[in-house]
Design a protein around this motif. Structure first.
Motif, mmCIF file in Angstrom:
data_model
loop_
_atom_site.group_PDB
_atom_site.id
_atom_site.type_symbol
_atom_site.label_atom_id
_atom_site.label_comp_id
_atom_site.label_asym_id
_atom_site.label_seq_id
_atom_site.Cartn_x
_atom_site.Cartn_y
_atom_site.Cartn_z
ATOM 1 N N ILE A 38 -67.821 89.171 78.046
ATOM 2 C CA ILE A 38 -67.313 88.042 78.841
ATOM 3 C C ILE A 38 -66.512 88.613 80.006
ATOM 4 C CG2 ILE A 38 -67.289 86.430 76.900
ATOM 5 C CD1 ILE A 38 -64.245 86.863 76.767
ATOM 6 N N GLY A 39 -65.779 87.775 80.679
ATOM 7 C CA GLY A 39 -64.905 88.271 81.738
ATOM 8 C C GLY A 39 -65.490 88.150 83.126
ATOM 9 N N LEU A 211 -64.513 86.048 59.229
ATOM 10 C CA LEU A 211 -64.558 86.146 60.685
ATOM 11 C C LEU A 211 -63.593 85.169 61.371
ATOM 12 C CD1 LEU A 211 -68.410 86.578 61.154
ATOM 13 C CD2 LEU A 211 -66.640 88.341 61.230
ATOM 14 N N GLN A 305 -59.929 74.953 66.490
ATOM 15 C CA GLN A 305 -58.496 75.180 66.661
ATOM 16 C C GLN A 305 -58.184 75.873 67.994
ATOM 17 O OE1 GLN A 305 -56.902 78.793 64.938
ATOM 18 N NE2 GLN A 305 -55.572 77.551 63.658
ATOM 19 N N ARG A 322 -49.349 80.993 76.668
ATOM 20 C CA ARG A 322 -50.566 81.541 76.082
ATOM 21 C C ARG A 322 -51.453 80.391 75.583
ATOM 22 N NH1 ARG A 322 -54.477 85.251 75.328
ATOM 23 N NH2 ARG A 322 -54.845 85.854 73.182
ATOM 24 N N ARG A 324 -55.002 80.151 73.435
ATOM 25 C CA ARG A 324 -56.133 80.803 72.753
ATOM 26 C C ARG A 324 -57.128 79.699 72.398
ATOM 27 N NH1 ARG A 324 -58.350 79.517 68.655
ATOM 28 N NH2 ARG A 324 -57.134 80.239 66.919
ATOM 29 N N GLN A 329 -62.080 82.589 69.493
ATOM 30 C CA GLN A 329 -61.998 82.886 68.067
ATOM 31 C C GLN A 329 -63.384 82.939 67.422
ATOM 32 O OE1 GLN A 329 -59.292 83.760 66.896
ATOM 33 N NE2 GLN A 329 -58.913 83.124 64.806
ATOM 34 N N ALA A 332 -66.800 86.381 67.321
ATOM 35 C CA ALA A 332 -67.238 87.241 66.214
ATOM 36 C C ALA A 332 -68.253 86.501 65.339
ATOM 37 C CB ALA A 332 -66.040 87.680 65.379
ATOM 38 N N VAL B 32 -55.048 83.928 63.654
ATOM 39 C CA VAL B 32 -55.114 82.932 64.743
ATOM 40 C C VAL B 32 -55.276 83.599 66.108
ATOM 41 C CG1 VAL B 32 -53.916 81.028 65.896
ATOM 42 C CG2 VAL B 32 -53.771 81.252 63.420
ATOM 43 N N GLN B 33 -54.407 84.553 66.411
ATOM 44 C CA GLN B 33 -54.520 85.162 67.743
ATOM 45 C C GLN B 33 -53.554 86.333 67.912
ATOM 46 O OE1 GLN B 33 -52.202 84.695 70.862
ATOM 47 N NE2 GLN B 33 -50.659 84.685 69.254
ATOM 48 N N ILE B 34 -53.712 87.058 69.039
ATOM 49 C CA ILE B 34 -52.740 88.075 69.470
ATOM 50 C C ILE B 34 -52.377 87.757 70.913
ATOM 51 C CG2 ILE B 34 -52.308 90.535 69.850
ATOM 52 C CD1 ILE B 34 -54.640 91.111 67.923
ATOM 53 N N CYS B 35 -51.086 87.765 71.198
ATOM 54 C CA CYS B 35 -50.606 87.473 72.561
ATOM 55 C C CYS B 35 -49.662 88.581 73.003
ATOM 56 C CB CYS B 35 -49.869 86.133 72.539
ATOM 57 S SG CYS B 35 -48.855 85.806 73.988
ATOM 58 N N TYR B 79 -59.195 91.932 60.112
ATOM 59 C CA TYR B 79 -59.662 90.683 60.715
ATOM 60 C C TYR B 79 -60.628 91.035 61.854
ATOM 61 C CZ TYR B 79 -55.812 88.361 58.261
ATOM 62 O OH TYR B 79 -54.959 87.875 57.298
ATOM 63 N N PRO B 80 -61.936 91.063 61.589
ATOM 64 C CA PRO B 80 -62.895 91.506 62.622
ATOM 65 C C PRO B 80 -62.814 90.697 63.919
ATOM 66 C CG PRO B 80 -63.974 91.322 60.478
ATOM 67 C CD PRO B 80 -62.599 90.769 60.304
ATOM 68 N N ALA B 81 -62.440 89.410 63.825
ATOM 69 C CA ALA B 81 -62.413 88.558 65.024
ATOM 70 C C ALA B 81 -61.340 88.993 66.028
ATOM 71 C CB ALA B 81 -62.183 87.103 64.630
ATOM 72 N N PHE B 83 -61.104 91.626 67.600
ATOM 73 C CA PHE B 83 -61.553 92.557 68.653
ATOM 74 C C PHE B 83 -61.473 91.918 70.039
ATOM 75 C CE2 PHE B 83 -65.651 90.392 68.281
ATOM 76 C CZ PHE B 83 -66.170 90.460 69.559
ATOM 77 N N VAL B 84 -61.676 90.617 70.116
ATOM 78 C CA VAL B 84 -61.613 89.924 71.412
ATOM 79 C C VAL B 84 -60.208 90.064 72.002
ATOM 80 C CG1 VAL B 84 -61.765 87.659 72.532
ATOM 81 C CG2 VAL B 84 -63.406 88.283 70.743
ATOM 82 N N PHE B 85 -59.211 89.832 71.182
ATOM 83 C CA PHE B 85 -57.823 89.815 71.658
ATOM 84 C C PHE B 85 -57.307 91.229 71.908
ATOM 85 C CE2 PHE B 85 -58.858 86.363 68.812
ATOM 86 C CZ PHE B 85 -58.731 85.291 69.685
ATOM 87 N N GLU B 88 -58.776 92.311 75.141
ATOM 88 C CA GLU B 88 -58.084 91.571 76.204
ATOM 89 C C GLU B 88 -56.693 92.158 76.460
ATOM 90 O OE1 GLU B 88 -57.896 87.015 76.438
ATOM 91 O OE2 GLU B 88 -55.934 87.549 75.680
ATOM 92 N N LEU B 102 -65.072 96.940 67.867
ATOM 93 C CA LEU B 102 -65.978 96.845 69.016
ATOM 94 C C LEU B 102 -65.122 97.073 70.265
ATOM 95 C CD1 LEU B 102 -68.864 96.293 69.856
ATOM 96 C CD2 LEU B 102 -68.406 93.859 69.816
ATOM 97 N N PHE B 104 -64.509 97.951 73.992
ATOM 98 C CA PHE B 104 -65.205 97.916 75.280
ATOM 99 C C PHE B 104 -64.647 98.932 76.267
ATOM 100 C CE2 PHE B 104 -68.161 94.391 74.974
ATOM 101 C CZ PHE B 104 -67.736 93.773 73.813
ATOM 102 N N PHE B 108 -63.945 94.915 79.057
ATOM 103 C CA PHE B 108 -64.220 93.602 78.466
ATOM 104 C C PHE B 108 -64.074 92.513 79.525
ATOM 105 C CE2 PHE B 108 -63.019 90.118 75.354
ATOM 106 C CZ PHE B 108 -64.272 90.048 74.780
ATOM 107 N N TYR B 109 -62.997 92.585 80.278
ATOM 108 C CA TYR B 109 -62.797 91.678 81.411
ATOM 109 C C TYR B 109 -63.101 92.409 82.703
ATOM 110 C CZ TYR B 109 -60.470 88.022 78.689
ATOM 111 O OH TYR B 109 -60.195 87.026 77.808
#
Lengths: 362, 136
Positions: A38-39, A211, A305, A322, A324, A329, A332, B32-35, B79-81, B83-85, B88, B102, B104, B108-109
């Motif tokens: 993406i990006g 995931l 979410q 922020r 998200r 999410q 994956a 949930v996320q990383i910020c 938590y495999p998901a 990788f996006v955060f 980033e 994964l 990049f 990635f961006y």
């Protein structure tokens, strides 16, 4: 062993309204791996908090996405209200949920049209978008805007909506409900639709949890995740709320969940219009968030979410904002759903996940 | 009517981050996320999770201070998901995260200024040469 080939998918592709790239690693016609990228259109909106104060920034959040515009302004407003301890009125809380559920209907009907268009079911595409117009007309009639309508603000809801207008909205939705049931039945009972979607892009419950998937994508794998269950705001006043679930885990199950969620939204709106209390819709908002104060909130957007975080620094500008989004999410999960599908099924898998790259590229 | 979603913030040392997240994973917390946030002389990472039995939706935030130049362990093993955060966080803030499932490598961006959310990192690592060389 079959020869491996890499097929680039996107960033421009007929099923992708927004740019995302996938490197599809194939063995014969079967996808064995998908690497997302993406990006391409990252806008850096989070950095804009340095230039726009917290009351102005609500207009920026509305522009994160044209489909879930209202939801983003709602999530941001709730987050800043928590940060500053602002309690909105009950009527404003009800109006917010009513318009958020209307937005969910508009998003799901838009998705239904795109899905139908994706597999060449043009009549269904036009009917879905015709019904979506009913929702957009409601937005226009009440707020003057059809997609971005600036109704939500820090402190409440920007304009009063009379009880008569709300009753009129429910009457329109009841008429829509009957027509919608007909086209939903056409989609879900069509043999060619089933042949394209049943058993395709399967994700098990355990995999969905591993995931961290969210929204209809997760609920179609029987994961009972739905932020509306938290009962924040007017959702807490519903007599009962159960997330729409399916245990299919495939493309068909994802369609089934979204289709039923439209009817669920109509039920929620009808119940809240019956119960909505009288009163003001805005409370005065004064001052600035305290230095070091921070708040997190989540919201069930149409795709799942969404998360909002804000941090104050004692000025009108936030130190950090922020967002998200659900698609971030679900990337994956999307990669996992694409594994072991035929190349020809890739568009169908992506369409049933309904990624919103605009949100992701906030 | 419940107005606000409960929050629980907890400061965690960088060295204890992976262990703390592993404990949450063991207790079936959902990621949930990383910020990332740029501070005056360091960065701050906020890892957010939600408990499996959180009926009120209480969000748990782990706050980690990351000094300039420090490397952060990836949590994608748990938590495999994430990788996006994590990608980033590297691309926008210049924070090194090692062990991403994964990775990049800074691509990635597609941002034109390097690390646009952290000018200090952009000055200190103008080309991020190591990573780009590895990737090539």
């Amino acid at each position: 062993m079959s020869k491996r080939t890499v097929v680039p998918f996107g960033p421009q592709h007929p099923v992708l309204p927004e740019p995302v790239h996938l490197d599809l690693v194939l063995e014969d016609e079967t996808v064995v791996n998908a690497i997302p990228r993406i990006g391409y259109v990252h806008r850096g909106l989070e950095k804009l908090v340095e230039k726009r104060d917290y009351t102005q920034f609500v207009y920026v959040t509305e522009r994160i996405c044209g489909i879930c515009s209202f939801g983003h302004s709602l999530g941001y407003s709730e987050c800043v209200e928590k940060l500053m301890g602002i309690e909105i009125t009950d009527r404003a809380a009800y109006l917010r949920v009513i318009f958020h559920e209307l937005s969910r209907m508009h998003s799901h009907l838009l998705w239904l049209g795109l899905l139908a268009d994706g597999f060449g079911f043009e009549a269904l595409f036009m009917h879905a978008w015709r019904l979506r117009e009913t929702v957009l007309d409601i937005f226009e009639e009440v707020t003057g805007g059809r997609v971005i309508f600036s109704a939500c603000d820090v402190g409440g809801f920007r304009q009063e909506v009379s009880n008569e207008t709300l009753a009129g909205i429910v009457a329109k939705l009841e008429r829509l409900r009957d027509e919608y049931r007909t086209i939903a039945k056409t989609l879900l009972e069509d043999s060619s639709v089933k042949s394209r979607m049943v058993g395709v892009g399967h994700i098990s419950t355990d995999k969905a949890l591993e995931l961290s998937m969210v929204g209809p994508f997760a609920r179609a794998s029987n994961v009972a995740t739905d932020e509306r269950l938290n009962g924040i705001g007017a959702y807490g006043d519903l007599a009962a709320f159960e997330p729409v679930l399916s245990d299919g885990g495939d493309c068909y199950a994802r369609c089934d969940v979204r289709v039923r969620e439209v009817l669920q939204s109509i039920d929620i709106i009808s119940e809240l219009v019956d119960k909505i209390p009288d009163g003001e819709v805005m409370v005065p908002v004064k001052g600035s968030p305290e230095d070091g104060a921070q708040a997190m909130t989540t919201l069930e957007q149409p795709r799942g979410q969404a998360f909002y975080y804000s941090k104050g620094n004692g000025t009108k500008n936030l130190a950090r904002m922020r967002v998200r989004t659900p698609t971030s999410q679900n990337i994956a999960g999307m990669v996992a759903a694409l594994s072991n599908v035929e190349l020809a099924d890739v568009p169908m898998v992506i369409l049933t996940i309904d990624p919103c790259i605009s949100c992701t590229e906030r | 009517m419940i107005r606000f979603q409960p929050n629980a913030f907890e400061a965690v040392e960088l060295d204890a981050l992976f262990e703390t997240v592993a404990d949450l994973r063991q207790r079936e917390y959902r990621f949930v996320q990383i910020c990332a946030t740029t501070l005056e002389d360091s960065c701050e990472l906020l890892y957010t999770f939600i408990a499996p039995d959180a009926i009120d939706g209480c969000l748990t935030g782990l706050v980690v201070n990351v000094p300039d130049g420090a490397s952060v362990p990836s949590i994608t093993e748990l938590y495999p998901a994430a990788f996006v955060f994590e990608n980033e966080t590297h691309d926008l803030f210049g924070i090194d995260i090692y062990g991403i499932n994964l990775d990049f490598q800074g691509e990635f961006y597609k941002v034109s200024p390097k690390f646009p959310m952290n000018p200090r990192a952009a000055e200190q690592r103008p080309a991020d040469e190591g990573k780009e060389a590895d990737h090539e």
